[in-house]
Each structure stands twice: as C-alpha cells, then as structure tokens.
Design a protein around this motif. Structure first.
Motif: not given
Lengths: 216, 216
Positions: A112-139
């Motif tokens: 609903a907030a537009g992204s997982c990161a923005q949902e996380i930001a709503a739960v952790l209002p004092t934290s600095k949220i940065v997205t990274a590593f989203n597209h990487l192939p795990a193996a």
C-alpha cells in the motif's frame, strides 16, 4: 570496523551479501529466527576461517551498526516490529522485494505504501532506509569465483545514509553502487526484480543489471 | 518489406528509433499531428538520401504494417482513438512512459490500468500491444556513431507479436531485444525509465540498461 547485521541472512539472498561483505572486511552477523540454524549456516559460508561471519538470532543481528533486511516480504514488518528499538536512528538497508509467480512469469506486488522500503520506513520512523541488492542473482553472489560484475541501484530516505551504503556496496567484490534517488523510486527498483527474474526464466539465463555509460 | 509508422515520431525518442529502423532497411513513416513538420524533420534525419524515412501525418503513419507509439503520454489515448480503425489487428509498439519531475528527480506515474501499454490495450482491443524502446537515451539513439550498445526489454500481450518485434529491434544497429513477458510487467518496465533518468541526473551520466549474462 563497522559491523553489519543481516536479518533473515540465512536465505539465498542474504548469504550472498554476507559472503561479499565479509570478503570486503566487514564483521557480519547473519541473523535468523532460529539462531542455531544461523550458526550452522554461517560456519559454512565463505570466506571460511576468517571469523568474519557469525550466525546469530535476528535480535542480535539488529544490534549491529548497520542492519540489512533480507527477510521474505511476508514476515518483514512483523520481524522489524519486534526489534524496532535496536534499529532507532540506524541505517537500515532493505533488499526486500514483493512479488508473486503467475504461470512462468514473476510479477511485482505493490504494498500500500508503494514499496516494501516505504512500508519499512513507516514501521521504523527514526531509521534511515536505503534500498540495495534488489536485483542480484543469489547463486552468483554467494560464489566469489562466479565473475559477477553487477551494478547495485540505490534509493534512500536520506542522502548521507545512501552515500554511506554506496561506499559499503562498492567495497564488496563484483559490485558497484549507483545512487538513483529518493524512496519514491523504491517501488520501481523492487519491482524490476520480477522483470529480471522473468527475463531469466524465459531466456534460461542468470542475467543481472548493468548500466552502460556511467563512470565507475 | 515491412513498413513502420511512428506516431509522434518527430520527438527526440521517435527520431532515434526512426534513424535506426531506416538504417536496418525498414521503410519508416515518421508521423506528427503536423504533417509539414514531420516532412521537414524527416528530411534531416540520417541515413540521408536513402529515401527510407518519410514525414507524414499521424493518420498516414497509422496505415503502416507495424505502428510505434512515441507520443507524449498526455496525448496518447486521444491520438489513438482518432486512428483506431487503422490499427485493428496490427502490432502496436508502445514506447510511452508516464512520469513527472519532482525536484531533481524523475518519478514514475502509474495510469489506472497499471501502465501506459495496458491503457493503450484497452483503447485498441484487437491490436497486439508490445512495449519496447522505453529506456533508451534519445541523443545516443539518433546518432548512429554514438557507440550505443543497449538492451531493449520487451513485454507484450501476445507472444508471437513480441517475437516479431524482437526480430525488428535486434536488426537495428546497437540494440538487442530481450523478451521479459506479459503486459503485467509493462508498468515496471515503463517506470524503470524514471530510475534511469534519475540516475543520469544525479550522476551527470547518459547511461542505459544492459543485462549481463544473457546470450546474444
């Protein structure tokens, strides 16, 4: 030295990040709901014998200087609410993507907030949220000899925090950080993971994103 | 030989596609609301003197075998409604992206149907809609000597149509088509353009997408 905790770090995505962070000299605490399991998995991760990767509970991982969220989206917010106190004012890196399989294709899901990161930001209002590593192939991430040479596209709620994460990412072997902008871009960056996975399913490939024409 | 019409083809994005299509041997009709303007711009486009690029009205461009939509999003649906009859059962390639500038960042806008391409599909129910060319840097596209070597990620409502477009795209110099999947991915592919533009603004670059680790 900066310590890095990885919540849900025993999954394929978290393990690859743990290996490459340790290889860059960071002290890594791989967290799991099951600390025993984390201990067992951490002991098998490369680079072995360096003592750089420990297996711990998620709540112990949350005590590190920087905390990476590598949990499945479905359990992410519940996990974060339990340890929110330890994450106050810290840099919290989200590598969480929301998606669902439809036939032979992976399709994005938008919280609903537009992204997982923005949902996380709503739960952790004092934290600095940065997205990274989203597209990487795990193996390929977990195998330091895979020849991986990937770009990591960042978005963040705070420019200084994003720059700190960029330094950390670019220190990891085979990765180069590229700052994109605010968390308004996070939903698209997360969703692009389903495009990459769909490309890989359809083309029987293990491809990853690289941007041409940018200084490294 | 297949003829290709480009609606709104006099803009920077359409011109680059026209030049590279003509260079690959296609007969290209660059369309505009203003046919005079289209004629004038087409006469200046490379490859000059080959007679491969003509300037015409949008409604004449719509009579070609394959039609590419390169109009601004704001006028796209109105333009298509006027010429819908000529587009019945044809392959219609959308390179339309919806976005808005916020400060120094470009942010995606999501039409109600999820993407511009899905909105177009609703207006043209018998056409086969394929997205392509979304992420390409216009100036480098128009300059055949720019050294561009980019991937073009496709999504489509019809697998055969997407495969036909892939052949056309990969015939164009400097471009390689990669099929991703259904139009459920179109919104993310379109939105990723704002991530690319934001990366370029922030890093003073002219970067474009390439996927590593996929057969070419």
């Amino acid at each position: 030295m900066t310590t890095v905790g990885i919540l849900g770090g025993t999954g394929p995505a978290g393990r690859g990040v743990a290996v490459r962070l340790a290889s860059a000299g960071y002290e890594v605490a791989v967290g799991s709901r099951d600390a025993e399991r984390a201990y067992e998995i951490a002991s098998r991760l490369e680079p072995r014998g360096t003592g750089k990767v420990r297996g711990v509970s998620n709540s112990d991982a949350a005590k590190c200087d920087v905390v990476i969220v590598a949990t499945p989206w479905e359990s992410t917010l519940e996990t974060l609410r339990e340890i929110a106190g330890d994450l106050e004012n810290k840099i919290v890196v989200s590598m969480v993507n929301a998606m669902q399989k439809q036939g032979r294709e992976m399709q994005p899901v938008f919280p609903a907030a537009g992204s997982c990161a923005q949902e996380i930001a709503a739960v952790l209002p004092t934290s600095k949220i940065v997205t990274a590593f989203n597209h990487l192939p795990a193996a390929q991430m977990e195998d330091l000899d895979s020849g991986l040479d990937a770009d990591v596209i960042l978005s963040g709620s705070d420019n200084e925090a994003m720059a700190e994460v960029a330094v950390m990412v670019s220190a990891m072997p085979g990765l180069h950080a590229i700052e994109a902008g605010s968390l308004a871009l996070a939903g698209t960056i997360e969703a692009f993971t389903s495009v990459c996975i769909s490309v890989n399913i359809r083309n029987k490939a293990h491809s990853y994103v690289k941007l041409e024409g940018i200084a490294r």
